[in-house]
Design a protein around this motif. Structure first.
Motif, PDB file in Angstrom:
ATOM      1  N   LEU A 153       6.808 -39.649 -28.969  1.00 15.33           N
ATOM      2  CA  LEU A 153       6.232 -38.362 -29.383  1.00 15.33           C
ATOM      3  C   LEU A 153       4.740 -38.324 -29.075  1.00 15.33           C
ATOM      4  O   LEU A 153       4.208 -37.324 -28.593  1.00 15.33           O
ATOM      5  CB  LEU A 153       6.478 -38.138 -30.878  1.00 15.33           C
ATOM      6  N   ARG A 154       4.073 -39.441 -29.357  1.00 10.21           N
ATOM      7  CA  ARG A 154       2.623 -39.512 -29.077  1.00 10.21           C
ATOM      8  C   ARG A 154       2.362 -39.408 -27.577  1.00 10.21           C
ATOM      9  O   ARG A 154       1.391 -38.795 -27.138  1.00 10.21           O
ATOM     10  CB  ARG A 154       2.045 -40.836 -29.599  1.00 10.21           C
ATOM     11  N   ARG A 155       3.226 -40.032 -26.795  1.00 10.37           N
ATOM     12  CA  ARG A 155       3.036 -40.021 -25.346  1.00 10.37           C
ATOM     13  C   ARG A 155       3.212 -38.603 -24.806  1.00 10.37           C
ATOM     14  O   ARG A 155       2.438 -38.143 -23.971  1.00 10.37           O
ATOM     15  CB  ARG A 155       4.040 -40.970 -24.691  1.00 10.37           C
ATOM     16  N   LEU A 156       4.234 -37.915 -25.309  1.00 15.35           N
ATOM     17  CA  LEU A 156       4.468 -36.531 -24.868  1.00 15.35           C
ATOM     18  C   LEU A 156       3.330 -35.621 -25.315  1.00 15.35           C
ATOM     19  O   LEU A 156       2.966 -34.672 -24.621  1.00 15.35           O
ATOM     20  CB  LEU A 156       5.806 -36.035 -25.424  1.00 15.35           C
ATOM     21  N   GLU A 157       2.750 -35.944 -26.456  1.00 18.41           N
ATOM     22  CA  GLU A 157       1.614 -35.167 -26.946  1.00 18.41           C
ATOM     23  C   GLU A 157       0.406 -35.388 -26.037  1.00 18.41           C
ATOM     24  O   GLU A 157      -0.296 -34.442 -25.668  1.00 18.41           O
ATOM     25  CB  GLU A 157       1.298 -35.579 -28.382  1.00 18.41           C
ATOM     26  N   ARG A 158       0.176 -36.647 -25.665  1.00 18.16           N
ATOM     27  CA  ARG A 158      -0.944 -36.964 -24.768  1.00 18.16           C
ATOM     28  C   ARG A 158      -0.789 -36.251 -23.437  1.00 18.16           C
ATOM     29  O   ARG A 158      -1.762 -35.797 -22.838  1.00 18.16           O
ATOM     30  CB  ARG A 158      -1.004 -38.482 -24.562  1.00 18.16           C
ATOM     31  N   ALA A 159       0.447 -36.134 -22.976  1.00 21.69           N
ATOM     32  CA  ALA A 159       0.693 -35.490 -21.688  1.00 21.69           C
ATOM     33  C   ALA A 159       0.705 -33.968 -21.803  1.00 21.69           C
ATOM     34  O   ALA A 159       0.936 -33.282 -20.816  1.00 21.69           O
ATOM     35  CB  ALA A 159       2.015 -35.989 -21.112  1.00 21.69           C
ATOM     36  N   GLY A 160       0.476 -33.456 -23.008  1.00 16.64           N
ATOM     37  CA  GLY A 160       0.372 -32.011 -23.191  1.00 16.64           C
ATOM     38  C   GLY A 160       1.706 -31.299 -23.312  1.00 16.64           C
ATOM     39  O   GLY A 160       1.753 -30.067 -23.274  1.00 16.64           O
ATOM     40  N   ARG A 161       2.797 -32.057 -23.463  1.00 13.07           N
ATOM     41  CA  ARG A 161       4.119 -31.400 -23.535  1.00 13.07           C
ATOM     42  C   ARG A 161       4.505 -31.042 -24.964  1.00 13.07           C
ATOM     43  O   ARG A 161       5.347 -30.202 -25.185  1.00 13.07           O
ATOM     44  CB  ARG A 161       5.179 -32.319 -22.934  1.00 13.07           C
ATOM     45  N   LEU A 162       3.878 -31.733 -25.902  1.00 14.04           N
ATOM     46  CA  LEU A 162       4.060 -31.404 -27.314  1.00 14.04           C
ATOM     47  C   LEU A 162       2.698 -31.266 -27.934  1.00 14.04           C
ATOM     48  O   LEU A 162       1.727 -31.841 -27.448  1.00 14.04           O
ATOM     49  CB  LEU A 162       4.792 -32.541 -28.055  1.00 14.04           C
ATOM     50  N   SER A 163       2.631 -30.499 -29.028  1.00 10.05           N
ATOM     51  CA  SER A 163       1.411 -30.564 -29.816  1.00 10.05           C
ATOM     52  C   SER A 163       1.800 -30.999 -31.219  1.00 10.05           C
ATOM     53  O   SER A 163       2.772 -30.494 -31.779  1.00 10.05           O
ATOM     54  CB  SER A 163       0.688 -29.224 -29.805  1.00 10.05           C
ATOM     55  N   GLY A 164       1.087 -31.980 -31.730  1.00 10.89           N
ATOM     56  CA  GLY A 164       1.409 -32.526 -33.046  1.00 10.89           C
ATOM     57  C   GLY A 164       0.320 -32.179 -34.035  1.00 10.89           C
ATOM     58  O   GLY A 164      -0.853 -32.150 -33.680  1.00 10.89           O
ATOM     59  N   SER A 165       0.734 -31.883 -35.250  1.00 16.08           N
ATOM     60  CA  SER A 165      -0.277 -31.630 -36.281  1.00 16.08           C
ATOM     61  C   SER A 165       0.316 -31.937 -37.642  1.00 16.08           C
ATOM     62  O   SER A 165       1.535 -31.900 -37.822  1.00 16.08           O
ATOM     63  CB  SER A 165      -0.741 -30.174 -36.219  1.00 16.08           C
TER      64      SER A 165
END
Lengths: 129, 237
Positions: free
Chosen positions: A67-79
């Motif tokens: 999940l963190r990796r996908l967030e770093r790649a801009g595909r997810l946003s986590g909050s």
């Protein structure tokens, strides 16, 4: 019920879908599960298991860094947000994530139809059992 | 004393917490998320009919060994810190050089006239500094863009960021020292009598410290999960 010691279920599951076979597709599977709406980590894991009918048995610990990796790649946003009275990190599919998911679906259907065409037995239903 | 049974979930979380290296704020977020996730898993297993102890053991077993998760997280910690350092480098070093160039060209730095040879050396060194910071900034932007890729080796990118930052800062500091030694009279005047000069020196020192700290943090975030220096960083919390 409570005294079931080492449950044999996960062994069976591991035979059904080996974790290393899943890993290459984990990103696409996660994006797909988030298509319906934002979810937090364990809800994503539960959705993966539910959608696969329990056959998908990868170590849940690998989902969180993915999940963190996908967030770093801009595909997810986590909050962090409050869900069910608890603070949780919730993930939402971004526009780039949506595009990546569409691309992955196309790739997969092309790939699987090619593999299926090759693997299909040449003379169907002619072999005695 | 005999009833000190450690909760398997807490033990697992604690092991993860001990193993991760990198910015503490990010690490805290990671640990919190994993703790939440494991709590959810325990709850789900309890709803499924397991007792508390068995549910906790099941949650931990489903999660998998911490050693399998740490390298994945370490990639993310390194990539995040590497990206921050790269962006800082891309902005701060050219800004500093621009500031100095501005001070020179506006005549704020006029002091006792320098010997022609010294003036030429200083000019050459200043050119070299501009070049170094320009190259470093472009490299940093390139590396920062690599941290947005989902594949590849984020830790290698982060290591390249740290090396770029440290060598650029090192070269700029060396040439700055050389400039001030060659042209000592002017430098001394600036440092002791010109408020603008004093401010410029202070800003330069602050930038150097900031960049060095960011580079060192990036090196730390590379982690030790698959490195040889397991013992060195075993204890610092």
């Amino acid at each position: 019920m409570a005294s079931r010691m080492p449950s044999p279920r996960s062994w069976v599951d591991s035979l059904l879908v080996r974790p290393d076979a899943v890993r290459g597709h984990l990103d696409g599977l996660i994006l797909s599960v988030l298509e319906e709406g934002p979810r937090h980590g364990y809800a994503i894991i539960e959705a993966l298991q539910a959608r696969s009918g329990g056959a998908l048995d990868l170590p849940t610990g690998t989902v969180y860094p993915a999940l963190r990796r996908l967030e770093r790649a801009g595909r997810l946003s986590g909050s962090w947000s409050t869900v069910g009275g608890r603070e949780r990190r919730t993930y939402t599919l971004t526009r780039a994530g949506r595009h990546a998911l569409a691309a992955q679906r196309t790739d997969w259907s092309e790939f699987s139809s090619v593999v299926e065409a090759v693997l299909r037995p040449p003379r169907p239903a002619s072999e005695p059992s | 004393m005999t009833t000190a049974v450690l909760d398997p979930v807490e033990a697992h979380v604690a092991e993860l917490e001990r193993s991760l290296r990198g910015p503490s704020k990010v690490r805290r977020g990671i640990v919190r998320e994993v703790r939440d996730g494991l709590a959810d898993a325990v709850e789900a297993h309890r709803r499924g009919g397991l007792d508390a102890g068995e549910a906790a053991r099941r949650a931990v077993r489903d999660f998998g060994p911490v050693s399998a998760v740490v390298p994945l997280y370490q990639d993310e910690l390194a990539a995040g810190q590497g990206r921050r350092t790269a962006l800082l480098l891309a902005v701060a070093l050219p800004a500093l050089m621009l500031g100095w160039d501005l001070l020179w060209s506006t005549g704020f730095m006029d002091g006792p006239p320098a010997a022609p040879a010294a003036a030429a050396t200083v000019k050459g060194l200043a050119r070299a500094q501009d070049l170094v910071s320009g190259v470093a900034a472009v490299t940093a932007l390139l590396l920062a863009s690599l941290t947005f890729r989902r594949t590849g080796s984020p830790r290698r990118v982060a290591a390249a960021v740290a090396v770029t930052a440290l060598s650029a800062v090192g070269l700029c500091v060396l040439s700055a020292v050389a400039m001030n030694v060659v042209n000592f009279a002017q430098a001394w005047e600036r440092l002791t009598a010109q408020p603008v000069g004093q401010f410029a020196y202070a800003a330069s020192a602050a930038t150097v410290l900031l960049l060095t700290r960011a580079a060192v943090r990036t090196l730390r975030a590379l982690g030790t999960a698959d490195g040889p220096d397991q013992g060195r960083s075993a204890r610092h919390s």
